[in-house]
Design a protein around this motif. Sequence first.
Motif, PDB file in Angstrom:
ATOM      1  N   ARG A   1       2.885   9.764  -9.321  1.00 16.43           N
ATOM      2  CA  ARG A   1       3.760   8.749  -8.715  1.00 16.43           C
ATOM      3  C   ARG A   1       4.317   7.811  -9.789  1.00 16.43           C
ATOM      4  O   ARG A   1       5.488   7.438  -9.751  1.00 16.43           O
ATOM      5  CB  ARG A   1       2.995   7.935  -7.659  1.00 16.43           C
ATOM      6  N   GLU A   2       3.483   7.441 -10.757  1.00 16.16           N
ATOM      7  CA  GLU A   2       3.914   6.516 -11.806  1.00 16.16           C
ATOM      8  C   GLU A   2       5.042   7.069 -12.666  1.00 16.16           C
ATOM      9  O   GLU A   2       5.858   6.309 -13.178  1.00 16.16           O
ATOM     10  CB  GLU A   2       2.725   6.145 -12.703  1.00 16.16           C
ATOM     11  N   ILE A   3       5.087   8.389 -12.833  1.00 15.41           N
ATOM     12  CA  ILE A   3       6.152   8.946 -13.672  1.00 15.41           C
ATOM     13  C   ILE A   3       7.372   9.374 -12.873  1.00 15.41           C
ATOM     14  O   ILE A   3       8.299   9.938 -13.434  1.00 15.41           O
ATOM     15  CB  ILE A   3       5.656  10.094 -14.575  1.00 15.41           C
ATOM     16  N   GLY A   4       7.364   9.103 -11.549  1.00 22.14           N
ATOM     17  CA  GLY A   4       8.576   9.297 -10.783  1.00 22.14           C
ATOM     18  C   GLY A   4       8.528  10.277  -9.629  1.00 22.14           C
ATOM     19  O   GLY A   4       9.519  10.434  -8.908  1.00 22.14           O
ATOM     20  N   PHE A   5       7.407  10.971  -9.424  1.00 24.35           N
ATOM     21  CA  PHE A   5       7.313  11.893  -8.304  1.00 24.35           C
ATOM     22  C   PHE A   5       7.221  11.099  -7.006  1.00 24.35           C
ATOM     23  O   PHE A   5       6.550  10.066  -6.945  1.00 24.35           O
ATOM     24  CB  PHE A   5       6.074  12.787  -8.421  1.00 24.35           C
ATOM     25  N   SER A   6       7.893  11.594  -5.962  1.00 21.40           N
ATOM     26  CA  SER A   6       7.760  10.974  -4.642  1.00 21.40           C
ATOM     27  C   SER A   6       6.374  11.322  -4.094  1.00 21.40           C
ATOM     28  O   SER A   6       5.662  12.168  -4.645  1.00 21.40           O
ATOM     29  CB  SER A   6       8.836  11.505  -3.696  1.00 21.40           C
ATOM     30  N   VAL A   7       5.995  10.679  -2.998  1.00 15.77           N
ATOM     31  CA  VAL A   7       4.726  10.990  -2.346  1.00 15.77           C
ATOM     32  C   VAL A   7       4.665  12.477  -2.009  1.00 15.77           C
ATOM     33  O   VAL A   7       3.685  13.164  -2.294  1.00 15.77           O
ATOM     34  CB  VAL A   7       4.542  10.131  -1.068  1.00 15.77           C
ATOM     35  N   THR A   8       5.727  12.992  -1.432  1.00 16.58           N
ATOM     36  CA  THR A   8       5.783  14.403  -1.041  1.00 16.58           C
ATOM     37  C   THR A   8       5.715  15.314  -2.262  1.00 16.58           C
ATOM     38  O   THR A   8       4.968  16.298  -2.269  1.00 16.58           O
ATOM     39  CB  THR A   8       7.066  14.686  -0.234  1.00 16.58           C
ATOM     40  N   GLN A   9       6.475  14.995  -3.304  1.00 18.41           N
ATOM     41  CA  GLN A   9       6.482  15.838  -4.502  1.00 18.41           C
ATOM     42  C   GLN A   9       5.119  15.849  -5.185  1.00 18.41           C
ATOM     43  O   GLN A   9       4.637  16.907  -5.602  1.00 18.41           O
ATOM     44  CB  GLN A   9       7.556  15.358  -5.472  1.00 18.41           C
ATOM     45  N   ALA A  10       4.490  14.694  -5.311  1.00 18.97           N
ATOM     46  CA  ALA A  10       3.169  14.622  -5.947  1.00 18.97           C
ATOM     47  C   ALA A  10       2.157  15.433  -5.155  1.00 18.97           C
ATOM     48  O   ALA A  10       1.342  16.165  -5.735  1.00 18.97           O
ATOM     49  CB  ALA A  10       2.727  13.164  -6.076  1.00 18.97           C
TER      50      ALA A  10
ATOM     51  N   PRO B   1       0.830  -1.210   0.000  1.00 19.77           N
ATOM     52  CA  PRO B   1       0.000   0.000   0.000  1.00 19.77           C
ATOM     53  C   PRO B   1       0.854   1.246   0.000  1.00 19.77           C
ATOM     54  O   PRO B   1       1.930   1.277   0.571  1.00 19.77           O
ATOM     55  CB  PRO B   1      -0.827  -0.099   1.267  1.00 19.77           C
ATOM     56  N   GLU B   2       0.344   2.264  -0.610  1.00 18.08           N
ATOM     57  CA  GLU B   2       0.992   3.563  -0.746  1.00 18.08           C
ATOM     58  C   GLU B   2       0.979   4.286   0.600  1.00 18.08           C
ATOM     59  O   GLU B   2      -0.056   4.387   1.237  1.00 18.08           O
ATOM     60  CB  GLU B   2       0.155   4.347  -1.750  1.00 18.08           C
ATOM     61  N   PRO B   3       2.109   4.792   1.105  1.00 19.66           N
ATOM     62  CA  PRO B   3       2.074   5.546   2.357  1.00 19.66           C
ATOM     63  C   PRO B   3       1.354   6.871   2.144  1.00 19.66           C
ATOM     64  O   PRO B   3       1.472   7.489   1.094  1.00 19.66           O
ATOM     65  CB  PRO B   3       3.549   5.779   2.688  1.00 19.66           C
ATOM     66  N   GLU B   4       0.581   7.276   3.143  1.00 23.56           N
ATOM     67  CA  GLU B   4      -0.139   8.546   3.038  1.00 23.56           C
ATOM     68  C   GLU B   4       0.792   9.696   3.388  1.00 23.56           C
ATOM     69  O   GLU B   4       1.589   9.592   4.306  1.00 23.56           O
ATOM     70  CB  GLU B   4      -1.335   8.561   3.988  1.00 23.56           C
ATOM     71  N   PRO B   5       0.703  10.810   2.641  1.00 20.97           N
ATOM     72  CA  PRO B   5       1.507  11.971   2.983  1.00 20.97           C
ATOM     73  C   PRO B   5       1.025  12.550   4.307  1.00 20.97           C
ATOM     74  O   PRO B   5      -0.144  12.414   4.649  1.00 20.97           O
ATOM     75  CB  PRO B   5       1.256  12.941   1.838  1.00 20.97           C
ATOM     76  N   PRO B   6       1.917  13.188   5.045  1.00 30.16           N
ATOM     77  CA  PRO B   6       1.507  13.799   6.311  1.00 30.16           C
ATOM     78  C   PRO B   6       0.432  14.853   6.079  1.00 30.16           C
ATOM     79  O   PRO B   6       0.411  15.521   5.051  1.00 30.16           O
ATOM     80  CB  PRO B   6       2.778  14.452   6.847  1.00 30.16           C
ATOM     81  N   ASP B   7      -0.468  15.005   7.058  1.00 31.95           N
ATOM     82  CA  ASP B   7      -1.569  15.964   6.933  1.00 31.95           C
ATOM     83  C   ASP B   7      -1.070  17.384   6.706  1.00 31.95           C
ATOM     84  O   ASP B   7      -1.673  18.137   5.967  1.00 31.95           O
ATOM     85  CB  ASP B   7      -2.457  15.926   8.175  1.00 31.95           C
ATOM     86  N   TRP B   8       0.054  17.763   7.331  1.00 31.40           N
ATOM     87  CA  TRP B   8       0.515  19.140   7.188  1.00 31.40           C
ATOM     88  C   TRP B   8       0.943  19.463   5.772  1.00 31.40           C
ATOM     89  O   TRP B   8       0.888  20.597   5.347  1.00 31.40           O
ATOM     90  CB  TRP B   8       1.634  19.457   8.180  1.00 31.40           C
ATOM     91  N   LEU B   9       1.343  18.450   4.979  1.00 32.36           N
ATOM     92  CA  LEU B   9       1.719  18.696   3.585  1.00 32.36           C
ATOM     93  C   LEU B   9       0.501  18.928   2.709  1.00 32.36           C
ATOM     94  O   LEU B   9       0.573  19.609   1.706  1.00 32.36           O
ATOM     95  CB  LEU B   9       2.485  17.494   3.020  1.00 32.36           C
ATOM     96  N   ALA B  10      -0.599  18.325   3.073  1.00 30.60           N
ATOM     97  CA  ALA B  10      -1.795  18.409   2.244  1.00 30.60           C
ATOM     98  C   ALA B  10      -2.800  19.408   2.786  1.00 30.60           C
ATOM     99  O   ALA B  10      -3.891  19.509   2.278  1.00 30.60           O
ATOM    100  CB  ALA B  10      -2.435  17.033   2.133  1.00 30.60           C
ATOM    101  N   ALA B  11      -2.435  20.161   3.809  1.00 28.66           N
ATOM    102  CA  ALA B  11      -3.379  21.099   4.406  1.00 28.66           C
ATOM    103  C   ALA B  11      -3.715  22.216   3.436  1.00 28.66           C
ATOM    104  O   ALA B  11      -2.843  22.803   2.815  1.00 28.66           O
ATOM    105  CB  ALA B  11      -2.798  21.688   5.689  1.00 28.66           C
TER     106      ALA B  11
END
Length: 110
Positions: free
Chosen positions: A62-71, A1-11
Amino acid sequence: PEPEPPDWLAAAPEGAGEEKGEEKGGRRGILGRLRGGEREGEEAAEDTGLVNVNDASFEQLREIGFSVTQATRVITYREREQGFDSVDDLDVVPGMPKSFLNEVKKNLTV
């Protein structure tokens, strides 16, 4: 499973992204849209082989190479700035190394 980005990044700013019937502070916000995926860009991506950075889902980035944080940062920036005018606008998104962007831009369009 894909790790979820931290809430503060997606706020998102107060009230941003809330839909009718959605409670304030609900998980739907940006993260909900990331996980649900905005699928409009998939057909265009299949036709040209390029991913439209204005329509790309979290999974497509994510499929083209972005990290979870970058996406997450690309989608957050895109929503706050009402989209990208050019693929080169990614240069101002925090956390995007120039060498990475030079490599990934060939897979993107607007």
